[in-house]
Enzyme design. Sequence first.
Site, mmCIF file in Angstrom:
data_model
loop_
_atom_site.group_PDB
_atom_site.id
_atom_site.type_symbol
_atom_site.label_atom_id
_atom_site.label_comp_id
_atom_site.label_asym_id
_atom_site.label_seq_id
_atom_site.Cartn_x
_atom_site.Cartn_y
_atom_site.Cartn_z
ATOM 1 N N ASP A 148 -1.792 59.140 36.012
ATOM 2 C CA ASP A 148 -0.554 57.742 35.680
ATOM 3 C C ASP A 148 0.787 58.170 35.180
ATOM 4 O O ASP A 148 0.501 58.608 33.463
ATOM 5 C CB ASP A 148 -1.545 56.563 34.692
ATOM 6 C CG ASP A 148 -0.697 55.615 34.185
ATOM 7 O OD1 ASP A 148 -0.314 54.635 35.010
ATOM 8 O OD2 ASP A 148 -0.287 54.718 32.935
ATOM 9 N N CYS A 207 5.094 53.456 36.903
ATOM 10 C CA CYS A 207 5.038 51.235 37.634
ATOM 11 C C CYS A 207 6.848 51.887 37.361
ATOM 12 O O CYS A 207 7.593 51.349 37.264
ATOM 13 C CB CYS A 207 5.254 51.149 35.974
ATOM 14 S SG CYS A 207 5.743 52.515 34.770
ATOM 15 N N ALA A 251 -2.704 59.444 28.984
ATOM 16 C CA ALA A 251 -3.959 59.166 28.477
ATOM 17 C C ALA A 251 -3.150 57.947 28.140
ATOM 18 O O ALA A 251 -3.484 56.268 27.634
ATOM 19 C CB ALA A 251 -4.973 59.286 28.364
ATOM 20 N N ALA A 252 -2.204 58.539 27.462
ATOM 21 C CA ALA A 252 -1.627 57.705 25.830
ATOM 22 C C ALA A 252 -0.978 56.756 26.992
ATOM 23 O O ALA A 252 -0.157 57.131 26.626
ATOM 24 C CB ALA A 252 -0.933 58.707 25.156
ATOM 25 N N GLY A 285 -3.878 54.779 25.948
ATOM 26 C CA GLY A 285 -4.935 54.233 26.290
ATOM 27 C C GLY A 285 -5.913 52.887 27.373
ATOM 28 O O GLY A 285 -6.102 53.071 27.381
ATOM 29 N N GLY A 286 -4.788 52.608 27.542
ATOM 30 C CA GLY A 286 -4.868 51.549 27.546
ATOM 31 C C GLY A 286 -5.853 51.617 29.369
ATOM 32 O O GLY A 286 -7.111 50.885 29.284
#
Length: 302
Positions: free
Chosen positions: A177, A230, A107-108, A110-111
Amino acid sequence: MEPLERYRPIVDDFEAFLAACRRPLGNAVRVNTIKASVERATAALEADGVAYDQADWNPQVLRLETDSPGSTWASFHGFTHGQEEVSAVPPVVLDPEPGERVWDACAAPGGKATQLSALMDDEGTVVANDSNLGRISALRFNAERLGATNLAVTNADARNYSLNAFEFDAFDRALVDAPCSCEGTIRKNPDALEDWSEDHIASVSGIQKGILRRAVQATREGGTVVYSTCTFAPEENEAVVQHVLESEDCRVVEFDLGLEHAPGLTKWDGEEFDETLERAARIYPHHNDTGGFFVAKLEVTA
Ligand SMILES: C[S@@+](CC[C@H](N)C(=O)[O-])C[C@H]1O[C@@H](n2cnc3c(N)ncnc32)[C@H](O)[C@@H]1O
């Protein structure tokens, strides 16, 4: 740019792809609907004299004509959060409901975790986990600044994440992610390919498989898991999903994305993937003048 040559056989209009990868990326913000409506946030930007364009696929994503999107009153008030346009895609695909239990495994800073909170009207729980303690402070800071009060932070390796501390035994949804080789961030970070190697891709692919496997195991039957990176490398994208399709009870499902994209691959480098991998999305920089992203949506089955 040389490492990107390996994608010549799979990218539509490869020259346009390379040209887009060479262009710097403009700034974008996401409206933080926990603190402000789109109207309120855009009014604050207008009062600051900052021009913006709303993304066609998501009116909460604004492309800004300023070099310092973090120095506007809208940002100081927590009405907006600097976030790349494509980075806002995975939480929208996960589509969490208010009141649900959602795990953000990586998560970091945190976007996406704070975007999940906003999509859930700050109701229910987002368990925002990251294995890197140094990055957790940025995650906490962003959660506080954006008023995401339904967000609980944990610091653990997602590959062997334990639910023992919770009063439930499965999440409704999970977002992975994943850490990746970041090829798709080249427009924002021209040094992104400096340490690029096939060995690194192979090693991060092993980590990604472990995290996605755990996310499927930790999500209830009928629940949803979204996997995103990404990067363009199929070893980090389709091959990771393929691995989990073979080891866990889940299937790849379709989703509607209002953004131009290419389908996921069904073969790469002699390896064949399940044909349902075509339901995944490869968003290339030349498609929508964004960074690059891969997104796949899984449903947990019996
Ligand atoms: C692409 S970044 C996540 C970005 C974040 N989702 C956001 O939107 O702000 C990947 C994150 O995975 C974390 N990570 C790497 N290995 C991990 C693991 N085994 N378990 C949990 N997190 C991990 C990294 O520390 C990094 O913060």
